[in-house]
Structure formats: structure tokens, C-alpha cells
Enzyme design. Sequence first.
Site, PDB file in Angstrom:
ATOM      1  N   HIS A   1      44.873  12.975 -22.108  1.00  0.00           N
ATOM      2  CA  HIS A   1      45.463  13.842 -22.982  1.00  0.00           C
ATOM      3  C   HIS A   1      46.485  14.607 -23.648  1.00  0.00           C
ATOM      4  CE1 HIS A   1      44.636  18.124 -20.799  1.00  0.00           C
ATOM      5  NE2 HIS A   1      44.881  16.684 -20.447  1.00  0.00           N
TER       6      HIS A   1
ATOM      7  N   HIS B   1      38.568  19.753 -28.041  1.00  0.00           N
ATOM      8  CA  HIS B   1      39.275  19.468 -27.357  1.00  0.00           C
ATOM      9  C   HIS B   1      38.984  18.344 -27.124  1.00  0.00           C
ATOM     10  CE1 HIS B   1      43.225  18.293 -25.393  1.00  0.00           C
ATOM     11  NE2 HIS B   1      42.494  17.586 -24.189  1.00  0.00           N
TER      12      HIS B   1
ATOM     13  N   CYS C   1      45.532  16.516 -29.464  1.00  0.00           N
ATOM     14  CA  CYS C   1      44.621  15.493 -28.980  1.00  0.00           C
ATOM     15  C   CYS C   1      44.089  14.380 -29.860  1.00  0.00           C
ATOM     16  CB  CYS C   1      43.518  16.045 -28.066  1.00  0.00           C
ATOM     17  SG  CYS C   1      42.957  17.360 -29.149  1.00  0.00           S
TER      18      CYS C   1
END
Length: 177
Positions: A145, A133, A78
Site C-alpha cells: 500500500h 485507505h 493508495c
Amino acid sequence: MYRLSTLTKYLLFAIVVLALSSCKTTAPRLNYYQLAHAAICLDMDIEMDDYHPLYIESAKWIGTPYRYGGNSIRGVDCSGLTYAIYKKVYHKKLNRSSEDQRTKDCRRVSRNRLQEGDLVFFHDGQRKRKANHVGIYLKEGRFIHASSSQGVIVSSLSEPYNKKCWMQGGRVDKKRR
């Protein structure tokens, strides 16, 4: 028959040239093929006032497999995705971890004030003070993402997991070039 003097002819010519040159407009240079491809890959309409380089670059990453520590089209995590897109689109180097991007690269933005290109941060459900994240907000509640199970995808902030683990938005000082 009425004849114009030479001076009058030059003045009329100058007025016409000035009038035509002052009204010069140019259409923006758009690669419609790339925009259409991006719209299909991202499954969203791309408007004239959207920042096209963000959508075109994001579309190139769709389907890239997840690879922890990766930052290329062969595999990406990510923060590697946000790093690579920011470097290409905004010519900005971000830190390489979600938490460092949150704390060092941007200022906090509330969910209802997100703009295209803002970063979106999530916790893991247990350690709620640390981002694990990150993605890039596109528009209409959607962000790109690198999912550990599905690779690079576009998701909605309103999905239950994303709502539960939402941490904050972040705005990087990004001057468009």
C-alpha cells in the site's frame, strides 16, 4: 543376423517419434533475476504457484513517495497504486478512489478468505462506514500500500493500527492472462 523389414523400421520410427513428442514438457519461462529482486524488495519468499506478475510489478513500486492524487512512480496515493498495479498486472481499470473501489469494483471477502491480488480496505478510525485507505493483499497476512508517511511499503494486517481500522477485503473479477 536378424534384419528388419522396411515397414517394421518405419513403424518403429513412428512409435519413437510419437513417444518422444507426447512426453514433451516445457519449463515455465521465468525471469529469475526479476523474481529474486521482487523477493528482496518485498521481503518475502515467492513460490512457484504464486502469481509472479503481481509480485514483480509490486516490487517496482516499493519506495515510491506518497503524493495525494498521484498515480506514477514519481508519487502515488493508495488508490492510485491499486489502480496502476491492477491495470498493468490484470489489465483491469479500477475506479480512482478507495471507496469507489470498495463499492463498485469488487465483492466483499472476509479477512480469513483473502487471496493474493485481493484488495484490502481500511477506515480512518472515525468514519467506519467509508473506506479511506486501500492496499493489495499479497500473502501470509501482508499487503502492499501507499502509506502517507512512508510511501509504498509492505505491511502486515496484524499490526495494531491495521487491525483497529480494518474494514473489509474485496475481490475483483480478475482473469489472469
